[in-house]
Design an enzyme around this catalytic site. Sequence first.
Site, PDB file in Angstrom:
ATOM      1  N   GLU A  30       0.785  -1.227   0.000  1.00  0.00           N
ATOM      2  CA  GLU A  30       0.000   0.000   0.000  1.00  0.00           C
ATOM      3  C   GLU A  30       0.819   1.279   0.000  1.00  0.00           C
ATOM      4  O   GLU A  30       0.745   2.077   0.942  1.00  0.00           O
ATOM      5  CB  GLU A  30      -0.939   0.015   1.204  1.00  0.00           C
ATOM      6  CG  GLU A  30      -1.815  -1.207   1.289  1.00  0.00           C
ATOM      7  CD  GLU A  30      -2.937  -1.057   2.303  1.00  0.00           C
ATOM      8  OE1 GLU A  30      -2.915  -0.093   3.076  1.00  0.00           O
ATOM      9  OE2 GLU A  30      -3.833  -1.902   2.293  1.00  0.00           O
ATOM     10  N   GLU A  82      -5.358  -8.683   0.893  1.00  0.00           N
ATOM     11  CA  GLU A  82      -6.034  -8.263   2.141  1.00  0.00           C
ATOM     12  C   GLU A  82      -7.481  -7.949   1.870  1.00  0.00           C
ATOM     13  O   GLU A  82      -7.805  -7.287   0.876  1.00  0.00           O
ATOM     14  CB  GLU A  82      -5.424  -6.967   2.719  1.00  0.00           C
ATOM     15  CG  GLU A  82      -4.172  -7.144   3.500  1.00  0.00           C
ATOM     16  CD  GLU A  82      -3.650  -5.827   4.060  1.00  0.00           C
ATOM     17  OE1 GLU A  82      -4.462  -4.948   4.433  1.00  0.00           O
ATOM     18  OE2 GLU A  82      -2.424  -5.687   4.131  1.00  0.00           O
TER      19      GLU A  82
HETATM   20  C1  GCO Z   1      -3.656  -1.305   5.678  1.00  0.00           C
HETATM   21  C2  GCO Z   1      -2.705  -2.362   6.021  1.00  0.00           C
HETATM   22  C3  GCO Z   1      -3.068  -3.154   7.221  1.00  0.00           C
HETATM   23  C4  GCO Z   1      -4.225  -2.648   8.053  1.00  0.00           C
HETATM   24  C5  GCO Z   1      -5.554  -3.110   7.502  1.00  0.00           C
HETATM   25  C6  GCO Z   1      -6.734  -2.624   8.299  1.00  0.00           C
HETATM   26  O1  GCO Z   1      -4.414  -1.447   4.749  1.00  0.00           O
HETATM   27  O2  GCO Z   1      -3.680  -0.264   6.325  1.00  0.00           O
HETATM   28  O3  GCO Z   1      -2.167  -3.135   5.017  1.00  0.00           O
HETATM   29  O4  GCO Z   1      -1.866  -3.045   7.878  1.00  0.00           O
HETATM   30  O5  GCO Z   1      -4.099  -3.039   9.343  1.00  0.00           O
HETATM   31  O6  GCO Z   1      -5.728  -2.658   6.211  1.00  0.00           O
HETATM   32  O7  GCO Z   1      -6.775  -1.251   8.362  1.00  0.00           O
END
Ligand code: GCO
Length: 446
Positions: free
Chosen positions: A165, A354
Amino acid sequence: MNILFPKNFLWGAATASYQIEGAFKSDGKGESIWDRFTHTEGKIKNNENGDIAVDHYNRYKEDVKLMSDIKMSAYRFSLAWTRILPEGKGTINQKGIDFYSQLIDELLENNIKPLITLYHWDLPQKIQDNGGWSNRDTSNMFAEYASIVAKNYGDRVNLISTFNEPAVFTIHGLVDGYMAPGYADLDHFSAAVHHVNLAHGLGLKAMRSINNNLELGCVLNLSPCIPCSDDPADIKGTKLYDMYWNRIFLDPMYKGLYPNNFYKNVERYLKDADLNIISQKNDYIGLNHYQHTRVKSDPDYLLKARGAYGNEKPFNMENVELTLMNWEIVPEAYYNQIMELKNKYDNPVIYLTENGCAYPDIIENGKINDFKRIEFYKKYLSAVKKSIDDGADVRGYMTWTLMDNFEWALGFEKRFGLIHVDFETLKRTPKESYYFYENLIKNNGF
Ligand code: GCO
């Protein structure tokens, strides 16, 4: 049961080093920007930090067993750069190398495929002290770190992502200051965007020169942006928002160009061959997705980005179901996002790296009945299945997250795990969603 996934589909969970490991200065680990940021008064809810997090560093065997008990076939985790190179470059810390080596072996013994992320936001503080991502040298240091990883683990791990990200850590880290290193500096930000892109390309090159069998890509958080109204100003704002949040990494990496309106910001940092290096062939895209983003025209669109992270809820419509992060539950957006990659980015191999939701899960009579999470998974997985039926090349799904952990600036309050963690005793207790996941894996569907 009617939703069935393709044979050999990977089912796993994702985590990130800083959010779970703890042991923040054990065995020679160096300081990262997240250590520094969380130790600065007022940056994190309740001034919490990841010094101990959920102590995965010492409990990784127990955590792998929990995955193996339900026959997960994949586990996506990130490496702390500062465990391997405490100062970001120079001397390698053998104990850091050994930790991930043992974790990888433990996973393989349990038939769990490791997926490595090189960078989930914990930049070595020493590198930040020299300008961090605003300094072009950082891209070369990243490539060196990537090659150390390829040398040490490439014999056992073939799926490696460079970044997690990049939009989140550059915008929140350097524009609104909500995350580490906590600056609000637009020049720093523009330079960082280009140097992160460059680091991705140089990292790929470095790893490929060591091992040609690796499958390499980047993990991007992408979210369809939709205007709040048909007001032309909102429509214009939405385009801008989409550019910052979705395109400034995706397009250089996967198309070899910067969006027109962003080009002027990075032009002065660009050298001749950069875009070729950045856009060399990726083997897959890692997609993180949680929700769509509603956008209002707003001159401070970037500063308002924080709202999209869940701290406020400025742009949600009424009567829409929200998770604890104030994120809307919109499975169609997941489908649309996957299909956009298929249709506009050359039908890439996609790993869903994710997806998940936070709820205030509590233990009642020894059980955590997180049925809302189960419903969420059913809805989002149905969208995934539909995208596969419509031709998207999706190879696996990693839920965020294995166990409750440190949720960045929000501290420990938001629980996303399949496994509940008591943050006092660190005891792990599987939630009902963990058993749902077990059945999902067993049946390759639900
Ligand atoms: C993000 C990350 C994760 C977070 C999840 C929930 O997207 O910020 O990859 O580390 O914890 O997405 O917010």
